[in-house]
Design a protein around this motif. Structure first.
Motif, mmCIF file in Angstrom:
data_model
loop_
_atom_site.group_PDB
_atom_site.id
_atom_site.type_symbol
_atom_site.label_atom_id
_atom_site.label_comp_id
_atom_site.label_asym_id
_atom_site.label_seq_id
_atom_site.Cartn_x
_atom_site.Cartn_y
_atom_site.Cartn_z
ATOM 1 N N GLU A 165 47.008 32.427 41.171
ATOM 2 C CA GLU A 165 45.832 32.134 40.345
ATOM 3 C C GLU A 165 45.411 33.356 39.541
ATOM 4 O O GLU A 165 45.731 34.497 39.900
ATOM 5 N N LEU A 199 39.157 33.002 39.633
ATOM 6 C CA LEU A 199 39.031 33.954 40.725
ATOM 7 C C LEU A 199 37.863 34.903 40.463
ATOM 8 O O LEU A 199 37.352 35.553 41.373
ATOM 9 N N VAL A 257 38.087 34.695 48.829
ATOM 10 C CA VAL A 257 39.425 34.282 48.386
ATOM 11 C C VAL A 257 40.457 34.980 49.255
ATOM 12 O O VAL A 257 40.446 36.190 49.376
ATOM 13 N N ASN A 258 41.312 34.197 49.845
ATOM 14 C CA ASN A 258 42.303 34.770 50.752
ATOM 15 C C ASN A 258 43.714 34.724 50.189
ATOM 16 O O ASN A 258 44.085 33.773 49.513
ATOM 17 N N PHE A 259 44.469 35.754 50.524
ATOM 18 C CA PHE A 259 45.912 35.680 50.312
ATOM 19 C C PHE A 259 46.491 34.933 51.501
ATOM 20 O O PHE A 259 46.211 35.277 52.655
ATOM 21 N N GLU A 279 41.766 39.124 52.739
ATOM 22 C CA GLU A 279 40.957 38.719 51.589
ATOM 23 C C GLU A 279 41.375 39.502 50.350
ATOM 24 O O GLU A 279 41.865 40.631 50.436
ATOM 25 N N MET A 280 41.177 38.889 49.212
ATOM 26 C CA MET A 280 41.512 39.553 47.957
ATOM 27 C C MET A 280 40.413 40.545 47.576
ATOM 28 O O MET A 280 39.237 40.271 47.768
ATOM 29 N N ASP A 282 43.490 44.634 44.361
ATOM 30 C CA ASP A 282 44.637 43.761 44.127
ATOM 31 C C ASP A 282 44.727 43.375 42.659
ATOM 32 O O ASP A 282 45.820 43.325 42.080
ATOM 33 N N ASP A 316 49.950 34.518 48.291
ATOM 34 C CA ASP A 316 49.173 34.184 47.103
ATOM 35 C C ASP A 316 47.835 33.531 47.429
ATOM 36 O O ASP A 316 47.548 33.248 48.589
ATOM 37 N N THR A 317 47.070 33.287 46.382
ATOM 38 C CA THR A 317 45.721 32.763 46.613
ATOM 39 C C THR A 317 45.597 31.273 46.336
ATOM 40 O O THR A 317 44.545 30.697 46.556
ATOM 41 N N TYR A 373 42.209 27.324 51.481
ATOM 42 C CA TYR A 373 41.932 27.511 50.057
ATOM 43 C C TYR A 373 40.443 27.614 49.810
ATOM 44 O O TYR A 373 39.635 26.900 50.392
ATOM 45 N N TRP A 374 40.077 28.465 48.877
ATOM 46 C CA TRP A 374 38.668 28.701 48.606
ATOM 47 C C TRP A 374 38.044 27.586 47.788
ATOM 48 O O TRP A 374 36.833 27.419 47.753
#
Lengths: 313, 329, 551
Positions: free
Chosen positions: C77, C92, C114-116, C126-127, C131, C225-226, C248-249
């Motif tokens: 994303e 994001l 938001v997580n990887f 978390e992102m 990153d 990935d996110t 997923y967020w």
């Protein structure tokens, strides 16, 4: 016998080496630039050069060839430019599909061709023989890709759409699935079957004219016995020899069928490698293909030697 | 693989299937007249010969007979409004193709290309194969003797082994892949397709001729000629060649079918004769997707190929039967 | 981006007129806002899409084609993304960025939570803004293997200090600054209203700094990935399977499994879709069956107009001289080619008289300087001194459609005495050939929008900067005045004036005729009965995460 096998093995190794060299040289002579093809987008001349150097592709032909052979001997066939993965695992992953297809195709061709050929020989000159000949010729002259599309349409698509008969899949691959193998193998075997019919017929005709056949029949042996246990057995070495010789051409037939049916085999891999200038993959598939042919011929040679020991002298 | 050839190793043309194992009865009187008589009586021979002749005439006269220029897309009238090719109409007796070109004209000119590829490739393949096989078998190991600056040098060249091993290597190559590679390297053209096909088929002729000449080598008339001191080349040409020639002709006719089909496959894979050239193989390849909606586009060139194959096969079979005294009636 | 003419599966617009009008502005600002993740009744099931080709790479720095991008977009994303249309919305980022008055500094705040996610569905971490900075610098990194990003020398170089990274003089761009864990500040070297469009491209995807190394092949095999899906499995040349995960967020997508199938022959795929064994045919429907399918399945054949142009380039600056360097000859070519015939052959698309496609902001329906007039073409050839004609070569890819088009062109040019030889090369090889200056005199190729702005139809393909080795200006055309106008237009803040300037630019280009614009393509996408709703996305063409299926 052992000496015979050993000499055949040595020869096989030499063939592989020669093929490797020829193919390698061919890839060097390509007018388009494989490195450019790999990084074509947005790469300046400097970047292309840098990548070429980092991959060792700017060194002289012999150095590269030597390096390649050395690595190949250790099982490293390089990294595909286009598929972005290692060559040998990629080839091995797709090998079973081609093996199944080729195997089924040959088996079917022989299963149809040999009995029909023997029959044709025994009934030479009759109306049956003539019709058989005509049919063989007709089958042999249909381009495989056309036959493939037709079979899919007639045998898989229409039954499904018209009568909900899910007889055969519309292309596609499942490992070791007779259902999926049927149509592609049939397509592959169509021209080969016709070919082996005619071949068997010719060879059998020669055998059946030999004196020992007349002697056997005079002695009271049944026609069937003489045909199969004597004439056919003597004809076998010729058939096997021919089978071995044809493998190179047979592999070609597989390519087209893989495309039409979406069969994930080596044939498609090889053709794509060539049109995409994917040099490591070209080398890998050609070498692998030759390897298979060589091995198959070796087996054929040994089989003939067993059947006809004079050969191994 | 080249094992020691037995006198009964059949050699066949891939895709067609034929073997030839002849004990040529050279001493028989009027052999040639006998051969011709057998041939004349064979309906297969006549069918094949007449068909081939008709095809050649049509192909040669394609320029005169064709109602339209085969490469010309007829704008406006050549396609239906929705872009699809037209079926047979008064204006276009066999309809048009996907670009709006007259199909009859293309078929006629396609015959020409297919025949050129077929006959041309086989001609070259036969010559090359005969040269290689014949030399290998007849020369065997060449023992040469020179005088170099006062010294005598004896050199043995294993001509036979080398040539036949070469043939083996070529036979071991995955033929189609190399063909595609070559075309990809050099760029497609009619000439290249011809060369590529010839480059693959010569091995077959080489093997046949090799086997045949090896046998003939031992025949009395050759031994006699040698004993009398006739030079090798002369022996080859005057005594051996006639026997082998008929053999080669038989295989060449059968190889034509294989060539035409090979050309179709190359076109399907995108490495055949370049557009807009008409060849039956290309025509089938470019209309592969029409098999459901307009099969005419595939059937017509397909039938054309079948006729060529059939005709040459009948011809080849007839010649083969005529050459073999054992099949004479 | 370059289109493979055969596989013109690309983001396209099924846009209605009102969308066109609304798209007038190039300024991508949109009322921002966070969307609370909503759980809806989920239609589970598997969606399958078939292609003849394969994914080039799942690494966002590498993929630049119509198979890789839809796949990448399932798992990666970007900070800013497109909503259901061409308008940009925060994704994001938790809101549209703050932009400084001079248009140079963009400040982004990142969304929380938001997580990887790893391939197996477990959470990596978390992102953070680190990153994001890492991801942008990675695009610029010249040391990526096997090759640097195809856009490393463009688009992102608008960031201050980016050029230094591309040239290997710096590790990071000075214009990318991490303010804190949730805040990122990007300074541009010059104002660029398309900057948000740039980072909305999949190249702008956020990758984990600790896992995305320089080995792009390795990362492509094992992406972290996110996005709402993870890569469950991939067999090169056969298939790639993506599955939904629980971490997923955002809004959970309706399909829990998406299957990509590769190596599917076009004719066979059409039958598979017809029999509902395949859900979406990723490649265009083969010409042989298009009309019959349109008749039989009018609601399953979705015709999508692409924001793209197919054109013939001519080597305008061949150092050896040559007829194509003469503008009269090029104008003659423009008059000589029957574009209606080409559209008829392809059975879809619209004639292109000028550069900008119909749905592109800046399209000028009155721009039509050259009509089909072979007489006029011959006059021009005479005037230029080439009444006798000459021989030349056209390069293209070997697909069914492309070979049909170039044969038609060959015939048309033959009418004015120009003998054209056709050379077909596989697409990647073709790109390599045509990126070498003056290698290919005529090229039949396509360009598809990277984002909906006219600058994307000049800078990468007509500017002087692109007329270098590796660039896409395959006509090797360089006009200083046009470049100056383009630069002015790019920086112009007033949206209306900006479009006017781009239209002026288009007219300037067409006068010099470095190209023959041929058509704005369309594609038919064939879908199965299982797909409940299929809305092609105006930018991405397929938005696979949005199509529910019945089982």
């Amino acid at each position: 016998m052992v000496a015979y096998v050993l000499s055949r093995l040595t020869w096989a190794a030499i063939v592989l080496l020669v093929v490797a060299v020829i193919t390698f040289v061919l890839t060097f002579v390509v007018p388009a630039d494989p490195v450019r093809a790999m990084v074509g987008m947005r790469a300046t001349a400097a970047e292309v050069e840098r990548i070429r150097q980092s991959m060792g592709l700017d060194q002289p032909l012999l150095t590269q060839l030597g390096g390649y052979l050395l690595r190949a001997a250790q099982g490293d066939l390089g990294h595909s430019f286009h598929h972005r993965t290692d060559v040998l695992p990629l080839i091995l992953q797709r090998f079973p599909a081609t093996l199944q297809l080729a195997g089924a195709g040959i088996a079917l061709a022989l299963a149809i061709g040999i009995p029909l050929g023997v029959l044709g020989a025994r009934r030479q000159g009759t109306r049956y023989d003539r019709i058989g000949n005509l049919l063989s010729v007709a089958l042999v002259s249909i381009p495989a890709f056309w036959l493939g599309y037709m079979l899919i349409y007639i045998a898989a698509f229409r039954p499904l759409m018209a009568w909900q008969f899910d007889l055969f899949p519309i292309g596609g691959y499942e490992p070791w699935s007779l259902r999926h193998l049927a149509l592609p193998a049939l397509t592959l075997s169509a021209s080969s079957a016709a070919y082996y019919t005619r071949l068997t017929r010719s060879v059998m005709l020669d055998e059946l004219r030999q004196d020992y056949v007349r002697t056997g029949l005079a002695k009271g042996l049944s026609e069937r016995r003489v045909t199969w246990r004597h004439a056919f057995r003597n004809a076998l070495p010729s058939l096997i020899t021919q089978l071995g010789l044809d493998l190179g051409f047979l592999l070609g037939g597989v390519v087209v069928i893989e495309q039409v049916f979406g069969w994930p085999g080596i044939g498609q891999l090889a053709v794509n490698a060539i049109t995409n200038l994917d040099v490591p993959l070209i080398m890998g598939t050609v070498l692998f293909g030759t390897f298979c042919i060589v091995v198959a011929n070796l087996i054929a040679d040994v089989a003939i030697a067993i059947l006809d020991p004079r050969v191994a002298r | 693989m080249a094992g020691p050839p037995t006198s009964r190793a059949p050699i066949t043309v891939p895709g067609i299937g034929l073997d030839l194992d002849v004990e040529f009865d050279h001493e028989a009187e009027g052999a040639r007249t006998r051969m011709w008589r057998e041939l004349r009586r064979d309906p297969g021979f006549w069918t094949g010969a007449i068909t081939v002749l008709t095809l050649v005439i049509l192909a040669a006269g394609a320029g005169l007979i064709s109602p339209y220029d085969p490469d010309l897309a007829i704008r406006g009238r050549g396609l239906a409004a929705n872009g699809d090719p037209l079926g047979p109409t008064a204006e276009f007796p066999l309809g048009t193709d996907r670009l709006g070109r007259d199909y009859l004209s293309r078929l006629l000119h396609g015959a020409r290309t297919s025949l050129i590829v077929g006959i041309g490739a086989n001609f070259v393949a036969s010559l090359l194969g005969a040269a290689v096989g014949g030399t290998a078998a007849f020369v065997g190991t060449a023992h040469l003797s020179f005088r170099v600056g006062g010294r005598r040098l004896n050199v043995s060249l294993p001509v036979e082994t080398f040539l036949m091993r070469l043939t083996d290597v070529v036979l071991s190559l995955p033929a189609l892949l190399l063909a595609i590679a070559l075309v990809a390297v050099v760029g497609p053209s009619l000439l290249l397709v011809l060369i590529v096909i010839a480059g693959l088929l010569w091995t077959v002729t080489a093997r046949i001729v090799y086997n045949r000449v090896r046998l003939l080598r031992e025949f009395e008339f050759v031994v006699a000629a040698r004993a009398l001191g006739a030079p090798t080349a002369r022996i080859l040409l005057r005594h051996v060649a006639p026997h082998v020639a008929s053999l080669i002709v038989v295989y060449a006719t059968l190889g034509i079918a294989a060539s035409v089909l090979l050309e179709a496959v190359l076109s399907f894979l995108g490495v055949g004769v370049p557009p807009p050239a008409a060849s039956w193989g290309t025509m089938i390849a470019e209309h592969a997707g029409y098999f459901r909606t307009d099969p005419r586009l595939l059937v017509l060139p397909g039938v054309g190929i079948m006729i060529i194959v059939l005709a040459f096969n009948l011809l080849g079979d007839a010649l083969r039967d005529a050459l073999d005294p054992r099949s004479w009636k | 981006m370059r289109t493979r003419n055969r596989r013109t599966t690309s983001a396209a617009s099924l846009t209605l007129a009102f969308l066109l009008a609304a798209c007038g502005g190039a300024a991508p600002q949109s009322p921002g806002g966070t969307t609370a993740p909503e759980s809806s009744t989920l239609a589970a099931g598997t969606l399958s899409i078939g292609f003849e080709g394969d994914i080039f790479s799942l690494d966002p720095s590498q993929g630049y084609d119509f198979i890789s991008w839809p796949a990448e977009r399932l798992i990666f994303e970007t900070l800013i993304a497109y909503g259901d249309g061409t308008d940009l919305v925060p994704h994001l980022a938790d809101a549209m960025p703050e932009v400084s008055d001079d248009g140079l500094v963009y400040t982004f705040t990142l969304r929380d939570g938001v997580n990887f996610v790893n391939g197996d569905g477990s959470v990596h971490r978390e992102m953070t803004a680190d990153d994001v900075a890492f991801s942008f610098n990675r695009i610029l990194n010249p040391n990526l293997t096997p090759a640097p990003s195809p856009v490393s020398g463009s688009f992102f170089t608008v960031i201050e200090g980016a050029q230094a990274v591309v040239e290997g003089d710096a590790e990071e761009a000075s214009g990318i600054v991490v303010v804190d864990e949730r805040t990122l500040e990007i300074t541009l070297a010059q104002a660029d209203p398309t900057f948000l469009n740039i980072i909305a491209m999949p190249f702008g995807s956020v990758v984990p700094a600790d896992l995305a190394g320089e080995d792009t092949d390795a990362f492509s095999e094992d992406p972290v990935d996110t996005g709402p899906y993870t890569l469950e499995s991939r067999t090169i040349g056969e298939e790639a399977v993506f599955v939904r995960h629980d971490h997923y967020w955002g809004e959970t997508p309706p399909t829990d499994r998406i299957e990509f199938r590769f190596g599917v022959d076009g004719n066979t795929a059409a039958q598979q879709v017809e029999a509902n064994q395949l859900d979406i045919m990723g490649d265009p429907v083969p010409a042989g069956v298009v009309n019959s399918l349109r008749e039989s399945y009018p609601d399953r054949l979705v015709v999508v107009n692409q924001v793209a142009v197919h054109y013939l380039t001519m080597d305008t600056s061949d150092p050896e001289g040559g007829p194509l360097t003469d503008v009269l000859v090029r104008q003659a070519f423009n008059h000589a080619i029957d574009k209606e015939n080409i559209v008829q052959l392809l059975r879809r698309g619209v004639v292109a008289h000028c550069v900008y496609p119909t749905e592109l902001p800046g399209h000028n329906p009155d721009c039509a300087p050259y009509d089909y007039d072979p007489e006029r073409a011959r006059e021009l050839m005479e005037e230029a001194g080439f009444g006798e004609g000459f021989a030349t070569t056209v390069y293209t890819d070997p697909s069914e459609d492309s070979t049909a088009v170039v044969q038609a062109i060959q015939q048309d040019l033959g009418e004015i005495g120009v003998e054209v030889e056709i050379v077909a090369q596989e697409f990647d090889v073709l790109l390599g050939t045509v990126s070498v200056p003056h290698e290919a005199p005529l090229v039949y190729i396509g360009w598809f929008q990277d984002f909906p702005d006219p600058s994307d139809f000049y800078d990468p393909i007509l500017s002087c900067a692109a007329a270098v080795e590796g660039g896409f200006n395959t006509g090797w055309w360089c006009n200083e005045d046009a470049d100056a106008l383009a630069a002015e237009a790019k920086a112009e803040p007033n949206a209306e004036r900006r479009l006017e300037m781009y239209q002026e630019l288009e007219l300037m280009v067409m006068e010099e005729a470095p190209w023959v614009p041929l058509l704005f393509p369309a594609i038919d996408t064939f879908i199965s009965e299982r797909v409940q709703s299929f809305e092609p996305h105006p930018v991405w063409f397929v938005d696979l995460a949005k199509y529910p299926v019945t089982d």
